[in-house]
Design an enzyme around this catalytic site. Structure first.
Site, PDB file in Angstrom:
ATOM      1  N   CYS A 154     -69.616  47.633  44.007  1.00  0.00           N
ATOM      2  CA  CYS A 154     -70.785  47.892  44.847  1.00  0.00           C
ATOM      3  C   CYS A 154     -70.801  47.036  46.111  1.00  0.00           C
ATOM      4  CB  CYS A 154     -72.058  47.590  44.062  1.00  0.00           C
ATOM      5  SG  CYS A 154     -72.199  48.524  42.555  1.00  0.00           S
TER       6      CYS A 154
ATOM      7  N   ARG B 109     -62.807  48.255  48.070  1.00  0.00           N
ATOM      8  CA  ARG B 109     -63.118  47.579  46.806  1.00  0.00           C
ATOM      9  C   ARG B 109     -63.320  48.550  45.656  1.00  0.00           C
ATOM     10  NH1 ARG B 109     -66.592  42.391  48.162  1.00  0.00           N
ATOM     11  NH2 ARG B 109     -65.184  41.633  49.715  1.00  0.00           N
TER      12      ARG B 109
ATOM     13  N   TRP C 176     -70.519  51.473  42.386  1.00  0.00           N
ATOM     14  CA  TRP C 176     -69.512  51.582  41.336  1.00  0.00           C
ATOM     15  C   TRP C 176     -70.310  51.649  40.040  1.00  0.00           C
ATOM     16  CZ3 TRP C 176     -67.678  48.233  37.329  1.00  0.00           C
ATOM     17  CH2 TRP C 176     -66.417  48.569  36.816  1.00  0.00           C
TER      18      TRP C 176
ATOM     19  N   ASN D  41     -76.785  45.455  43.935  1.00  0.00           N
ATOM     20  CA  ASN D  41     -75.502  45.168  43.278  1.00  0.00           C
ATOM     21  C   ASN D  41     -75.814  44.354  42.036  1.00  0.00           C
ATOM     22  OD1 ASN D  41     -74.260  46.270  45.468  1.00  0.00           O
ATOM     23  ND2 ASN D  41     -73.317  44.382  46.196  1.00  0.00           N
ATOM     24  N   GLY D  42     -75.054  44.540  40.976  1.00  0.00           N
ATOM     25  CA  GLY D  42     -75.261  43.723  39.781  1.00  0.00           C
ATOM     26  C   GLY D  42     -75.862  44.545  38.656  1.00  0.00           C
TER      27      GLY D  42
ATOM     28  N   GLU E 126     -48.050  41.857  33.225  1.00  0.00           N
ATOM     29  CA  GLU E 126     -48.478  42.324  34.539  1.00  0.00           C
ATOM     30  C   GLU E 126     -47.847  43.692  34.854  1.00  0.00           C
ATOM     31  OE1 GLU E 126     -50.654  41.847  36.637  1.00  0.00           O
ATOM     32  OE2 GLU E 126     -49.927  42.538  38.566  1.00  0.00           O
TER      33      GLU E 126
ATOM     34  N   LYS F  77     -50.000  47.016  35.655  1.00  0.00           N
ATOM     35  CA  LYS F  77     -49.830  47.812  36.878  1.00  0.00           C
ATOM     36  C   LYS F  77     -49.649  49.282  36.510  1.00  0.00           C
ATOM     37  CE  LYS F  77     -50.956  45.848  39.574  1.00  0.00           C
ATOM     38  NZ  LYS F  77     -51.429  44.556  39.290  1.00  0.00           N
TER      39      LYS F  77
ATOM     40  N   GLU G  26     -52.919  50.847  35.144  1.00  0.00           N
ATOM     41  CA  GLU G  26     -53.972  50.924  36.168  1.00  0.00           C
ATOM     42  C   GLU G  26     -53.818  52.134  37.078  1.00  0.00           C
ATOM     43  OE1 GLU G  26     -55.532  46.724  37.898  1.00  0.00           O
ATOM     44  OE2 GLU G  26     -53.383  47.023  38.057  1.00  0.00           O
TER      45      GLU G  26
ATOM     46  N   HIS H 117     -42.669  42.455  14.533  1.00  0.00           N
ATOM     47  CA  HIS H 117     -43.916  42.243  13.779  1.00  0.00           C
ATOM     48  C   HIS H 117     -44.942  43.331  14.039  1.00  0.00           C
ATOM     49  CE1 HIS H 117     -42.404  38.444  12.430  1.00  0.00           C
ATOM     50  NE2 HIS H 117     -42.179  38.056  13.676  1.00  0.00           N
TER      51      HIS H 117
ATOM     52  N   LYS I 287     -61.921  46.870  43.219  1.00  0.00           N
ATOM     53  CA  LYS I 287     -61.095  45.774  43.739  1.00  0.00           C
ATOM     54  C   LYS I 287     -61.733  44.421  43.465  1.00  0.00           C
ATOM     55  CE  LYS I 287     -57.702  44.113  46.068  1.00  0.00           C
ATOM     56  NZ  LYS I 287     -56.461  44.111  45.295  1.00  0.00           N
TER      57      LYS I 287
HETATM   58  C1  G6P Z   1     -60.198  43.633  39.413  1.00  0.00           C
HETATM   59  C2  G6P Z   1     -59.042  44.042  40.305  1.00  0.00           C
HETATM   60  C3  G6P Z   1     -57.769  43.340  39.862  1.00  0.00           C
HETATM   61  C4  G6P Z   1     -57.976  41.840  39.826  1.00  0.00           C
HETATM   62  C5  G6P Z   1     -59.194  41.456  38.973  1.00  0.00           C
HETATM   63  C6  G6P Z   1     -59.557  39.995  39.169  1.00  0.00           C
HETATM   64  O1  G6P Z   1     -60.005  44.113  38.133  1.00  0.00           O
HETATM   65  O2  G6P Z   1     -58.846  45.434  40.257  1.00  0.00           O
HETATM   66  O3  G6P Z   1     -56.714  43.649  40.764  1.00  0.00           O
HETATM   67  O4  G6P Z   1     -56.837  41.246  39.290  1.00  0.00           O
HETATM   68  O5  G6P Z   1     -60.329  42.212  39.376  1.00  0.00           O
HETATM   69  O6  G6P Z   1     -59.981  39.825  40.495  1.00  0.00           O
HETATM   70  P1  G6P Z   1     -59.895  38.511  41.322  1.00  0.00           P
HETATM   71  O7  G6P Z   1     -60.437  38.863  42.682  1.00  0.00           O
HETATM   72  O8  G6P Z   1     -60.754  37.485  40.644  1.00  0.00           O
HETATM   73  O9  G6P Z   1     -58.474  38.088  41.381  1.00  0.00           O
END
Ligand code: G6P
Length: 621
Positions: free
Chosen positions: A2, A27, A74, A110-111, A494, A498, A501, A517, A616
């Site tokens: 948001c 974002r 959002w 927001n929130g 990671e 990726k 996501e 296991h 984001k």
């Molecule tokens: C969201 C983003 C990720 C990010 C995470 C933590 O989920 O989509 O890409 O890793 O937040 O965000 P930050 O800004 O704290 O690194």
């Protein structure tokens, strides 16, 4: 996530509101809207498509005025739909709801309001009709209910009734040149102009409008009018709102409006920007010293006996990688915790711990709350590795290392991650030095390796055509398994993150030794098994794990360092990494995994830069 923009001016502020929303667009959001005070009425436009479409609607409806608020939403409470999009109006009790122009109060938020159900029931009983499933509409009605001629009074009366985290901006039909905004747990800034004032959830939204920024603090309420603003907050002792002075800072917020250039998506552009982002992050480094992290770092580094890393998402995996460095090079006990878990967990506080938060945005609600929790337990030595120098995280921590990745637009983090790793490696070296574990020779060697990183990364990026060839096959799968060991286990995590996501393929990562296991039961010819295979001390162990997969007919896709002697054969596909890179190897090995996720997502035709349901910058819990 948001975003809020609001303005009070003599000129038409709708283009500023729309431009502000565009700057916050990257974002992630699923609907957007704008409301203004026009010809004595509230007018609004809302959309579940892009801000560009909202702009068209605004033009078509002739929406133009000097006072207004705008929002990207959002979804948390209520589906992404026009009736749930902000701004929300309150028409007063018993009024015909949902008319486009009949409201008295307009509000964006927001929130999350945690007690919204209780308030909703109370307001319904008073005759208020609800048109959305949002927690936000509750605040609009509450303010309306408490309004008796002065909007500031009404908002100040409403705020103590709200439980949860919020930033709000609100205006009223009966007070044409006034917006009231407030924050508690969600970021909000005031932008001071000449004869006009602005409010936004991020200074970036006001780039080009004003660089005079006040970072509002928790509990602040700001009254924006044409030539003045007034900040107040509730004083516990007097029970009244009292005036507050806040410093106005000159902030050169970058606009975030990067050009795509020759790339198809921002994510691809950002993957390819990594050599430059890493070079920029290292630019000012000529030697290792605690002062790289701020004044007073030496004293703090001398005092600490352990490290606690707090982060979310990709930043958490950067922290998980750093744990291996911190324990092996700096010999300092390190724990890494997911911020949303740590903040609610009973843990044993140690005032001699260095609390390190990692965040690309510096605004992640859970990480900020975890930091607050650590401090409340007496852990005062705080440091952040962050990509936004003006963010709440940097303001809240004593020490900081600012990565210089530049604005990252793609929701899936790439260059922010590799620059975080660079910052964390520097932290490792600085702590090692303070603790007597880094001689001059070792320092020189590490610095040499760091300086060569941009070139080494460039060489890995040249593997893109080979990765594209693999991605065609991955695009047809619904599951994938990632394996790594030691320092590269977080890299496998990671890589899996990726892929899930942006391609929506279910992917999991395991430390390769754990395969037998459990996850081995999943291995069939239909399960691609991606293996991160650097030429390190664990290589022979990893090869045995790969045999376990081969023996079950699994398909291995291996990123192997040049000298590993792992050769392609039936069921074993190999892409050879240009060189083995010692301790910094994770920074190279993550790159082909980013490319694999990116090209697989492209082959599946997903919205790579704005994957469904994700944001984001996650400023809600
Ligand atoms: C969201 C983003 C990720 C990010 C995470 C933590 O989920 O989509 O890409 O890793 O937040 O965000 P930050 O800004 O704290 O690194």
């Amino acid at each position: 996530m948001c975003g809020i923009v609001g303005a009070v001016s003599q000129r038409n502020i709708v283009p500023i509101l729309i431009e502000g929303l565009k700057r916050l667009e990257y974002r992630g959001y699923d609907s957007c809207g704008v409301a203004v005070h026009q010809s004595g009425e509230l007018k609004r436009a809302r959309s579940t498509s892009r801000v560009a479409e909202l702009n068209t609607a605004v033009d078509e409806d002739g929406i133009a005025a000097g006072t207004g608020i705008a929002h990207t939403r959002w979804a948390t409470h209520g589906a992404p739909a026009v009736h749930n999009a902000h701004p929300h109006f309150s028409h007063g009790p018993g009024a015909e709801a949902n008319s486009a122009s009949a409201g008295r109060i307009a509000l964006v938020h927001n929130g999350i309001i945690e007690n919204h159900e209780e308030l909703r029931a109370e307001l319904k009983a008073k005759g208020y009709a609800f048109t959305s499933q949002t927690d936000t509409e509750v605040i609009a009605h509450l303010v309306e209910h408490l309004y008796s001629g002065d909007l500031l009074d009404a908002v100040q009366a409403a705020l103590p009734r709200l439980k949860g985290a919020y930033a709000i901006a609100v205006f009223c039909r009966d007070e044409p040149h006034r917006v009231i905004a407030a924050r508690e747990g969600s970021p909000l800034v005031l932008g001071v102009g000449e004869g006009e004032n602005f409010v936004a959830s991020d200074a970036m939204a006001l780039a080009g409008v004003t660089d005079q920024i006040v970072y509002l603090e928790e509990g602040d309420v700001v009254d924006l009018q044409l030539g003045r603003y007034w900040i107040s907050r509730l004083h516990a002792e007097s029970g009244r709102f009292e005036a507050q002075q806040r410093e106005v800072k000159t902030v050169h917020a970058h606009s975030g409006a990067a050009e795509l250039g020759p790339y198809r998506h921002y994510m691809q552009k950002e993957i390819f920007e990594q050599p430059t982002a890493i070079a920029n992050t290292l630019e000012a480094i000529s030697s290792i010293s605690p002062e790289l992290f701020g004044d007073g770092a030496y004293r703090i580094f001398k005092e600490v006996d352990s490290v606690l890393i707090l982060a979310c998402g990709t930043s958490y995996y950067a922290g998980s990688t750093a744990k291996y460095w911190l324990e092996s090079i700096a010999k300092i006990p390190t724990s890494v915790e997911i911020a949303s878990e740590y903040r609610y967990r009973d843990s044993v506080p140690n005032p001699r711990t260095l609390v390190v938060t990692i965040s690309q945005s510096g605004e992640t609600a859970d990480t900020l709350a975890a930091l607050k929790h650590a401090r409340a337990q007496g852990m005062e030595h705080t440091l952040t590795v962050c990509n936004v120098s003006t963010s709440a995280m940097v303001r809240e921590c004593k020490l900081a290392y600012i990565t210089r990745a530049g604005a990252e637009i793609g929701v899936a983090s790439t260059k922010a991650f590799t620059t975080q790793l660079v910052g964390l490696f520097l932290l490792t070296l600085a702590l090692a030095q303070t603790r007597g574990h880094l001689g001059d020779e070792q320092e020189a060697e590490h610095l040499k390796a760091l300086r060569h990183l941009p070139v080494a990364v460039q060489a890995v990026l040249a593997l893109e055509p080979q990765v594209i060839a693999w991605s065609e096959e991955f695009a047809r799968k619904e599951n994938a398994l990632f394996l790594g060991r030691g320092l590269h286990y977080p890299i496998a995590l990671e890589g899996a993150l990726k892929l899930k996501e942006i391609s929506y393929i279910h992917a999991e990562a395991y430390p390769a030794g754990e395969l037998k296991h459990g996850p081995l039961a999943l291995v069939t010819a239909e399960m691609p098994v991606v293996t991160v295979a650097p030429n390190d001390a664990l290589l022979e162990k990893l090869k045995s794990n790969m045999q376990e997969v081969r023996a079950r007919g699994g398909q291995l896709f291996v990123f192997a360092d040049a000298d590993t002697a792992i050769e392609s054969e039936a069921g074993l596909h190999v892409i050879r990494m240009p060189e083995h890179y010692g301790a910094l190897s994770p920074i190279l090995h993550v790159i082909p995994l980013q490319l694999l996720a990116y090209h697989t997502a492209c082959a599946r035709g997903t919205d790579v830069d704005k994957p469904r349901n994700l944001a984001k910058s996650v400023t809600v819990e």
